[in-house]
Scaffold this motif. Structure first.
Motif, mmCIF file in Angstrom:
data_model
loop_
_atom_site.group_PDB
_atom_site.id
_atom_site.type_symbol
_atom_site.label_atom_id
_atom_site.label_comp_id
_atom_site.label_asym_id
_atom_site.label_seq_id
_atom_site.Cartn_x
_atom_site.Cartn_y
_atom_site.Cartn_z
ATOM 1 N N ARG A 66 0.835 -1.213 0.000
ATOM 2 C CA ARG A 66 0.000 0.000 0.000
ATOM 3 C C ARG A 66 0.861 1.251 0.000
ATOM 4 N NH1 ARG A 66 -5.247 -0.464 3.096
ATOM 5 N NH2 ARG A 66 -5.743 -2.658 2.885
ATOM 6 N N LEU A 67 1.943 1.205 0.789
ATOM 7 C CA LEU A 67 2.800 2.391 0.856
ATOM 8 C C LEU A 67 3.567 2.591 -0.448
ATOM 9 C CD1 LEU A 67 4.074 2.121 4.540
ATOM 10 C CD2 LEU A 67 2.480 3.816 3.609
ATOM 11 N N GLU A 75 12.936 0.773 0.338
ATOM 12 C CA GLU A 75 14.210 0.065 0.536
ATOM 13 C C GLU A 75 14.235 -0.549 1.939
ATOM 14 O OE1 GLU A 75 18.786 1.559 1.272
ATOM 15 O OE2 GLU A 75 17.327 2.975 0.470
ATOM 16 N N ASP A 76 14.709 -1.806 2.033
ATOM 17 C CA ASP A 76 14.930 -2.458 3.340
ATOM 18 C C ASP A 76 16.121 -1.825 4.016
ATOM 19 O OD1 ASP A 76 13.068 -4.392 3.094
ATOM 20 O OD2 ASP A 76 14.466 -6.066 2.963
ATOM 21 N N ILE A 77 16.025 -1.563 5.297
ATOM 22 C CA ILE A 77 17.230 -1.117 6.013
ATOM 23 C C ILE A 77 17.785 -2.355 6.713
ATOM 24 C CG2 ILE A 77 18.142 0.357 7.845
ATOM 25 C CD1 ILE A 77 15.901 2.335 7.257
ATOM 26 N N VAL A 78 18.988 -2.754 6.315
ATOM 27 C CA VAL A 78 19.552 -3.967 6.906
ATOM 28 C C VAL A 78 20.348 -3.557 8.139
ATOM 29 C CG1 VAL A 78 21.045 -5.967 6.482
ATOM 30 C CG2 VAL A 78 19.692 -4.970 4.609
ATOM 31 N N GLU A 79 19.972 -4.107 9.291
ATOM 32 C CA GLU A 79 20.708 -3.769 10.512
ATOM 33 C C GLU A 79 20.693 -4.952 11.467
ATOM 34 O OE1 GLU A 79 18.752 -0.212 11.898
ATOM 35 O OE2 GLU A 79 16.806 -1.156 11.875
ATOM 36 N N ARG A 137 13.082 2.406 4.194
ATOM 37 C CA ARG A 137 13.341 3.793 3.813
ATOM 38 C C ARG A 137 12.606 4.101 2.507
ATOM 39 N NH1 ARG A 137 18.590 3.627 3.953
ATOM 40 N NH2 ARG A 137 18.894 4.479 6.020
ATOM 41 N N LEU A 138 11.917 5.240 2.510
ATOM 42 C CA LEU A 138 11.262 5.694 1.280
ATOM 43 C C LEU A 138 12.305 6.362 0.388
ATOM 44 C CD1 LEU A 138 8.059 7.396 2.797
ATOM 45 C CD2 LEU A 138 8.329 5.039 1.973
ATOM 46 N N GLY A 139 11.948 6.543 -0.879
ATOM 47 C CA GLY A 139 12.856 7.176 -1.833
ATOM 48 C C GLY A 139 13.324 8.551 -1.374
#
Ligand code: SAM
Length: 339
Positions: A212-213, A221-225, A235-237
């Motif tokens: 939906r988002l 984007e996935d934030i890998v942590e 994270r959005l563009g």
């Protein structure tokens, strides 16, 4: 540092400071009256601080105050001061519904709270009223604005996403979080204690939330942590970050390092646990610090709980506990155990 049977450390303690709340959210505490914890059973600040000291010895370095509504606990800032004085607690946070936050924020910050999370499920006043049975959205928004105006870092907003209730507000909530310099986290609706009207078809799963988002924001984007935090972050563009807590469809049991202490001193090793360990009795019977350490370490070392994963295996998934049982056993309630 102590580890359980799945090598998970004990690092994270959620302290429920009261079972009372000034909202009646449909997904958490829908009834007007409950079997409230007897006043004499509620741990004093001194007792709570004593336990925090023991937990810190075992490796706990993160404490979150919750409830019920923690800001309903009288003189809470005093307890905050006592916990903040414990230097091993490097992260002291609070989760609140925000109603009393406008008036309490400065005192909480002065007392030593590092981070605030506010639950916010809707921006629409009539929807808020229908969902919580109280007309308090204005105060909640004022509370959030107070924290923003203080430039207090680490502000988070938690939204339980429910199909047909607030799933049309995801973008509005993201934009509101942006304006408040907060990070929003969307939580999958869970089948915990008081969610008596829970059913799987009301759950909006992580994949759908992201879909939906991305219809509005494009690639996410996935934030890998490396983290034991429950939220997966994205994270959005345009750089804005947000989280999704997918406790219902993709639980994080394998890295769960949290336990919960109820306001009357029951220690729960899992949000879905049906029983806890009574710490109030040994505390009030005069147990020494080494005795309390031994008690807690042996319980943690034996911990096998993977409650949310166990729920995944069920074919006909219903709310964890039915309302009749809940009224007789208040410790099974979400608002008692501290969400
Ligand atoms: N009164 C405070 C508040 O509203 O944030 C703290 C207690 S509340 C039980 C803590 C968190 O649990 C809130 O963020 C709430 O949204 C979440 N919660 C309660 N019931 C839930 C459910 N059925 N599914 C997912 N999250 C739930």
């Amino acid at each position: 540092m102590i580890r359980d049977t799945f090598a998970r450390p004990l690092r994270n303690l959620r302290l429920s400071v009261t079972d009372r709340c000034n909202l009646r959210c449909a997904y958490c505490m829908p009834e007007e009256e409950y079997a409230w914890l007897p006043r004499a059973d509620i741990l004093t600040f001194e007792e709570t601080a004593r336990l925090v000291d023991v937990f810190a010895d075992l490796g706990v370095d993160k404490v979150r105050l919750t409830g019920g509504e923690p800001l309903l606990r009288k003189d809470l800032a005093h307890l905050v001061k006592m916990i903040a004085a414990e230097s091993r607690i490097r992260d002291l946070a609070i989760t609140t519904n925000g109603i009393l936050l406008g008036q309490e924020a400065q005192a909480l910050r002065d007392a030593g709270i590092h981070r605030v999370t506010v639950s916010l499920d809707t921006l629409k006043p009539d929807r808020f009223q229908a969902l919580t049975r109280r007309d308090s959205l204005t105060q909640v928004l004022e509370g959030i604005e107070t924290v923003r105006a203080m430039s207090w870092p680490g502000l988070k907003l938690d939204t339980v996403v429910m199909r047909g209730v607030n799933d049309d507000e995801l973008v509005d909530l993201v934009e509101f979080a942006r304006r408040m310099s907060a990070e929003i986290r969307f939580i999958e609706y869970m089948d915990v204690g008081g969610a008596t009207r829970w059913s799987m078809d009301k759950v909006v799963a992580r994949a759908e939330i992201l879909e939906r988002l991305s219809e509005r924001y494009g690639r996410i984007e996935d934030i890998v942590e490396e983290s034991s935090a429950p939220a997966d972050r994205f994270r959005l563009g345009d750089g804005l970050t947000f989280g999704v807590i997918s406790s219902t469809t993709a639980p994080f049991c394998s890295s769960c390092d949290r336990s919960r202490l109820t306001a009357d001193g029951q220690w729960l090793l899992c949000l879905y646990a049906r029983t806890g360990m009574d710490l109030r009795k040994p505390l009030r019977d005069g147990a020494s610090k080494p005795e309390l350490i031994a008690l807690l370490s042996s319980a943690w070392a034996a911990r096998r709980d993977r409650g949310a994963e166990d729920r995944l295996l069920l074919t006909d998934r219903q709310p964890l506990i039915q309302i009749t049982e809940l009224k007789a056993k208040p410790h099974l309630e979400m608002h008692t155990r501290g969400g």
